[in-house]
Motif scaffolding. Structure first.
Motif, PDB file in Angstrom:
ATOM      1  N   MET A 166       0.846  -1.163   0.000  1.00 46.34           N
ATOM      2  CA  MET A 166       0.000   0.000   0.000  1.00 46.34           C
ATOM      3  C   MET A 166       0.902   1.240   0.000  1.00 46.34           C
ATOM      4  O   MET A 166       1.796   1.344   0.826  1.00 46.34           O
ATOM      5  CB  MET A 166      -0.881  -0.030   1.257  1.00 46.34           C
ATOM      6  CG  MET A 166      -1.723   1.177   1.426  1.00 46.34           C
ATOM      7  SD  MET A 166      -2.739   1.233   2.927  1.00 46.34           S
ATOM      8  CE  MET A 166      -3.497  -0.333   2.982  1.00 46.34           C
ATOM      9  N   PRO A 167       0.648   2.167  -0.918  1.00 38.50           N
ATOM     10  CA  PRO A 167       1.454   3.386  -0.936  1.00 38.50           C
ATOM     11  C   PRO A 167       1.287   4.194   0.357  1.00 38.50           C
ATOM     12  O   PRO A 167       0.250   4.133   1.020  1.00 38.50           O
ATOM     13  CB  PRO A 167       0.893   4.169  -2.121  1.00 38.50           C
ATOM     14  CG  PRO A 167       0.181   3.180  -2.950  1.00 38.50           C
ATOM     15  CD  PRO A 167      -0.292   2.114  -2.034  1.00 38.50           C
ATOM     16  N   THR A 168       2.306   4.944   0.672  1.00 38.45           N
ATOM     17  CA  THR A 168       2.306   5.729   1.902  1.00 38.45           C
ATOM     18  C   THR A 168       1.171   6.739   1.921  1.00 38.45           C
ATOM     19  O   THR A 168       0.512   6.914   2.952  1.00 38.45           O
ATOM     20  CB  THR A 168       3.652   6.448   2.064  1.00 38.45           C
ATOM     21  OG1 THR A 168       4.693   5.474   2.060  1.00 38.45           O
ATOM     22  CG2 THR A 168       3.703   7.218   3.356  1.00 38.45           C
ATOM     23  N   TRP A 169       0.925   7.397   0.812  1.00 42.21           N
ATOM     24  CA  TRP A 169      -0.107   8.426   0.793  1.00 42.21           C
ATOM     25  C   TRP A 169      -1.493   7.823   1.000  1.00 42.21           C
ATOM     26  O   TRP A 169      -2.352   8.453   1.628  1.00 42.21           O
ATOM     27  CB  TRP A 169      -0.051   9.254  -0.479  1.00 42.21           C
ATOM     28  CG  TRP A 169      -0.440   8.531  -1.732  1.00 42.21           C
ATOM     29  CD1 TRP A 169       0.370   7.815  -2.555  1.00 42.21           C
ATOM     30  CD2 TRP A 169      -1.749   8.437  -2.278  1.00 42.21           C
ATOM     31  NE1 TRP A 169      -0.357   7.286  -3.581  1.00 42.21           N
ATOM     32  CE2 TRP A 169      -1.656   7.655  -3.441  1.00 42.21           C
ATOM     33  CE3 TRP A 169      -2.983   8.940  -1.905  1.00 42.21           C
ATOM     34  CZ2 TRP A 169      -2.762   7.354  -4.233  1.00 42.21           C
ATOM     35  CZ3 TRP A 169      -4.092   8.652  -2.689  1.00 42.21           C
ATOM     36  CH2 TRP A 169      -3.974   7.868  -3.845  1.00 42.21           C
ATOM     37  N   VAL A 170      -1.731   6.610   0.531  1.00 42.27           N
ATOM     38  CA  VAL A 170      -3.029   5.961   0.732  1.00 42.27           C
ATOM     39  C   VAL A 170      -3.224   5.631   2.211  1.00 42.27           C
ATOM     40  O   VAL A 170      -4.294   5.869   2.780  1.00 42.27           O
ATOM     41  CB  VAL A 170      -3.150   4.690  -0.133  1.00 42.27           C
ATOM     42  CG1 VAL A 170      -4.406   3.910   0.203  1.00 42.27           C
ATOM     43  CG2 VAL A 170      -3.123   5.036  -1.608  1.00 42.27           C
ATOM     44  N   ALA A 171      -2.188   5.089   2.834  1.00 41.93           N
ATOM     45  CA  ALA A 171      -2.273   4.779   4.263  1.00 41.93           C
ATOM     46  C   ALA A 171      -2.477   6.055   5.079  1.00 41.93           C
ATOM     47  O   ALA A 171      -3.230   6.056   6.058  1.00 41.93           O
ATOM     48  CB  ALA A 171      -1.021   4.041   4.712  1.00 41.93           C
ATOM     49  N   SER A 172      -1.839   7.136   4.678  1.00 40.60           N
ATOM     50  CA  SER A 172      -2.004   8.409   5.388  1.00 40.60           C
ATOM     51  C   SER A 172      -3.423   8.945   5.249  1.00 40.60           C
ATOM     52  O   SER A 172      -4.021   9.407   6.229  1.00 40.60           O
ATOM     53  CB  SER A 172      -1.014   9.442   4.851  1.00 40.60           C
ATOM     54  OG  SER A 172       0.299   9.037   5.079  1.00 40.60           O
ATOM     55  N   VAL A 173      -3.959   8.872   4.051  1.00 38.18           N
ATOM     56  CA  VAL A 173      -5.325   9.354   3.829  1.00 38.18           C
ATOM     57  C   VAL A 173      -6.324   8.504   4.608  1.00 38.18           C
ATOM     58  O   VAL A 173      -7.241   9.037   5.250  1.00 38.18           O
ATOM     59  CB  VAL A 173      -5.659   9.360   2.319  1.00 38.18           C
ATOM     60  CG1 VAL A 173      -7.134   9.575   2.078  1.00 38.18           C
ATOM     61  CG2 VAL A 173      -4.839  10.429   1.613  1.00 38.18           C
ATOM     62  N   LEU A 174      -6.164   7.196   4.586  1.00 36.98           N
ATOM     63  CA  LEU A 174      -7.059   6.325   5.344  1.00 36.98           C
ATOM     64  C   LEU A 174      -6.950   6.575   6.840  1.00 36.98           C
ATOM     65  O   LEU A 174      -7.952   6.550   7.558  1.00 36.98           O
ATOM     66  CB  LEU A 174      -6.759   4.860   5.020  1.00 36.98           C
ATOM     67  CG  LEU A 174      -7.139   4.393   3.614  1.00 36.98           C
ATOM     68  CD1 LEU A 174      -6.659   2.967   3.390  1.00 36.98           C
ATOM     69  CD2 LEU A 174      -8.625   4.519   3.383  1.00 36.98           C
TER      70      LEU A 174
END
Length: 59
Positions: free
Chosen positions: A1-9
């Motif tokens: 999972m990309p970092t930005w996706v984990a951050s947004v979630l």
């Protein structure tokens, strides 16, 4: 999972936790209904948000 996706979630989960905590507080002031369910849901979302944050931080 990309970092930005984990951050947004993570941010969305924490936002949801804050909303459910506010609803629980207002319901407790009003009539006391939902005092058990909403804080439980809020704590669960906060735990999910923390997990996503740690996942993003570890990448």
């Amino acid at each position: 999972m990309p970092t930005w996706v984990a951050s947004v979630l993570s941010l969305w989960a924490v936002y949801g936790a804050a909303m459910f905590a506010q609803v629980a507080y207002l319901r407790a002031l009003d009539d006391g209904v939902g005092v058990v369910g909403f804080p439980w849901l809020s704590r669960s979302l906060l735990a999910v948000g923390t997990a996503f944050f740690l996942l993003a931080k570890g990448m």
